[in-house]
Design a protein around this motif. Structure first.
Motif, mmCIF file in Angstrom:
data_model
loop_
_atom_site.group_PDB
_atom_site.id
_atom_site.type_symbol
_atom_site.label_atom_id
_atom_site.label_comp_id
_atom_site.label_asym_id
_atom_site.label_seq_id
_atom_site.Cartn_x
_atom_site.Cartn_y
_atom_site.Cartn_z
ATOM 1 N N ASP A 83 -6.638 -0.288 14.012
ATOM 2 C CA ASP A 83 -7.271 0.033 12.738
ATOM 3 C C ASP A 83 -8.509 -0.854 12.583
ATOM 4 O O ASP A 83 -8.646 -1.842 13.301
ATOM 5 N N LYS B 148 -10.035 -2.884 9.547
ATOM 6 C CA LYS B 148 -9.694 -3.198 8.151
ATOM 7 C C LYS B 148 -10.898 -3.498 7.272
ATOM 8 O O LYS B 148 -10.867 -3.261 6.072
ATOM 9 N N GLY C 88 -8.106 -0.506 2.930
ATOM 10 C CA GLY C 88 -6.874 0.092 3.448
ATOM 11 C C GLY C 88 -7.015 0.470 4.916
ATOM 12 O O GLY C 88 -6.032 0.747 5.599
ATOM 13 N N PHE D 168 6.603 -0.150 11.307
ATOM 14 C CA PHE D 168 5.193 -0.319 11.691
ATOM 15 C C PHE D 168 4.960 -1.819 11.707
ATOM 16 O O PHE D 168 4.966 -2.454 10.657
ATOM 17 N N ASN E 66 5.354 -3.150 8.051
ATOM 18 C CA ASN E 66 5.229 -2.050 7.098
ATOM 19 C C ASN E 66 6.394 -1.124 7.380
ATOM 20 O O ASN E 66 6.877 -1.045 8.510
ATOM 21 N N ARG F 131 6.579 2.237 6.821
ATOM 22 C CA ARG F 131 6.142 3.642 6.720
ATOM 23 C C ARG F 131 5.029 3.834 7.734
ATOM 24 O O ARG F 131 4.611 2.889 8.398
ATOM 25 N N GLY G 198 1.270 4.377 9.177
ATOM 26 C CA GLY G 198 0.005 3.738 8.800
ATOM 27 C C GLY G 198 -1.027 4.765 8.366
ATOM 28 O O GLY G 198 -0.977 5.922 8.755
ATOM 29 N N ASP G 199 -1.946 4.304 7.553
ATOM 30 C CA ASP G 199 -3.058 5.150 7.121
ATOM 31 C C ASP G 199 -4.325 4.328 7.325
ATOM 32 O O ASP G 199 -4.476 3.297 6.651
ATOM 33 N N PRO G 200 -5.209 4.630 8.245
ATOM 34 C CA PRO G 200 -5.408 5.901 8.934
ATOM 35 C C PRO G 200 -4.798 6.024 10.336
ATOM 36 O O PRO G 200 -5.119 6.977 11.051
ATOM 37 N N GLU G 201 -3.914 5.115 10.762
ATOM 38 C CA GLU G 201 -3.374 5.213 12.123
ATOM 39 C C GLU G 201 -2.720 6.577 12.398
ATOM 40 O O GLU G 201 -2.853 7.139 13.489
HETATM 41 N N1 GLY Z 1 -3.786 0.912 8.072
HETATM 42 C C1 GLY Z 1 -2.930 -0.101 7.644
HETATM 43 C C2 GLY Z 1 -1.830 0.347 6.781
HETATM 44 O O1 GLY Z 1 -1.495 1.516 6.719
HETATM 45 O O2 GLY Z 1 -1.216 -0.507 6.157
#
Ligand code: GLY
Ligand code: AMP
Length: 424
Positions: free
Chosen positions: A211, A213, A225, A268, A284, A286, A288-291
């Protein structure tokens, strides 16, 4: 199967695209969803904080599986609520979601289970926190304990910056998330996101990604994010993946079971690949966003079947198949992000970009006004290119972005720079 997907961002749009391909799927419902997801499922108005209303909806609509995208409902215990109502739901229980919900819990857990992570201490008052920071010296990392939507962490390069961060957190601006803080050593290395599917006892390697950041090119400016990601991460060769599974993921699963909170869902792990091996930066609980927008286009299996196997505690021993291709996703954000984003500007040319081969577009913060597509958030769109390597995936993503007409937005032009460094 009838599936209810909770969330409204680019991650959930990517999940919806993958779920919609499943031969097991009958009807997909998305709540609250977004305009991009509307062609894939029925958009439902539900408040993600109202677990009882969600459970009632599931009963009425005969939902066979709920997939939870964001962390907040997981940390608030939505899985416990749905499970108690006899509804299958993908994600960890409230007790297991503490891995993400409390950084102090996560750090103490790592210490108890010998999981490699930065040395740290926890504080509930500014005076002792500052004394510790002074004793340690800069650079040093200051973190609010609770969920702070990416705004709770300061990588302080000077003591002044560290003290200012401590004051900011304790000033109450982050609410309960800032009641206590974790101060930890600065780790040097390459940062990666690593995902494992878990069914409580078994963990299967899923995918790696990287990612970006910071909001600015060359990793400058404030944290966000995430401004773009690609998968796989070249730094995660077979040896490193095996090490991460053995040194971090496996002891996490074992430790959570021992704690009485077996972990189910997707784990994650945010990692720093340091000179002496992988270290955990954060958990994490859940996707990832944007992974996810860069991982799921590579998945060559039925996502719905995989998620269901996690919930039903019957993951196979075989690792899910992902294509060897690279996917690279660039975030298009509204001007002002990560501060207050400019809302209401019109986006044109999406259909042109979507029609390009090896390109996927996901919506993250959009709304429809009549025929118009309008920016309605910080991170607004994700444009993903798929190719044989990072260079090709990246060229495709940026070519597609070139066809989108959105003067109200901006994006980073250097997504993938770390991977290109490995290619050389
Ligand atoms: N891209 C990092 C997150 O989803 O926390
Ligand atoms: P977190 O919310 O814990 O993932 O932290 C946000 C970002 O801060 C991470 O993605 C890293 O880029 C950076 N970061 C967090 N902890 C450390 C650390 N101990 N050393 C260096 N960078 C860190």
């Amino acid at each position: 199967m009838n599936v209810l997907l909770l969330g409204s961002g680019g991650r959930e749009h990517a999940l919806a695209i993958a779920l919609a391909k499943s031969p097991l799927l009958e009807t997909l419902f998305v709540a609250p969803g977004n305009p991009g997801m509307a062609s894939l499922g029925q958009v439902v108005v539900l408040d993600l904080a109202d677990h009882s209303a969600i459970a009632s909806f599931c009963k009425v609509m005969s939902i066979d599986l709920v997939v939870v995208g964001p962390e907040a409902p997981l940390v608030a215990g939505i899985i416990d609520h749905l499970t108690a109502a006899g509804i299958k739901a993908f994600g960890p229980s409230k007790a297991a979601a503490r891995l993400e919900g409390s950084k102090a819990f996560a750090k103490d857990f790592c210490r108890r289970h010998a999981i490699p992570t930065a040395a740290y201490a926890c504080f509930t008052d500014a005076v002792s926190a500052k004394a510790y920071a002074r004793e340690k010296g800069a650079p040093i990392v200051i973190k609010a304990d609770g969920l702070a939507a990416g705004k709770g962490v300061t990588v302080a390069m000077s003591l002044d910056e560290a003290e200012a961060a401590i004051d900011t957190i304790f000033s109450g601006g982050l609410g309960q998330a800032g009641d206590s803080i974790v101060i930890e050593d600065f780790l040097e290395g390459e940062e990666v996101s690593f995902f494992a599917l878990c069914d409580g006892t078994r963990a299967l390697e899923f995918a790696s990604a990287q990612d970006h950041k910071r909001v600015g090119e060359g990793e400058s400016g404030p944290n966000t994010g995430g401004m773009g990601a690609y998968s796989p991460a070249p730094v995660m060769d077979a040896k490193m993946r095996e090490r991460v599974m053995r040194e971090i993921v496996a002891p996490t699963l074992k430790g959570m079971t021992a704690t009485g909170a077996p972990f189910k869902g997707v784990l994650f792990v945010g990692l720093m690949i340091c000179a002496d091996g992988p270290k955990l930066i954060e958990y994490n609980v859940r996707f990832g966003d944007p992974e996810t927008q860069a991982i799921l286009p590579r998945l060559e299996e039925d996502l719905l079947a995989l998620l269901l196997a996690c919930v039903e505690e019957r993951l196979s021993e075989r690792q899910p198949r992902l294509s060897p291709l690279t996917a690279l996703s660039v975030v298009l954000a509204a001007k002002g992000y990560p501060g207050a984003p400019l809302r209401g500007s019109e986006i044109r040319g999406i259909a042109r970009a979507e029609a390009m081969p090896f390109v996927a577009i996901t919506h993250a913060g959009t709304k429809r006004e009549g025929q118009k597509l309008i920016a309605d958030g910080g991170r607004v769109l994700n444009v993903t290119g798929i190719g044989t390597d990072v260079a090709e995936a990246r060229a495709r993503a940026y070519a597609a972005i070139g066809t989108i007409d959105w003067p109200g937005g901006f994006f980073r032009c250097d997504i993938g720079w770390q991977a290109l460094k490995h290619d050389r």
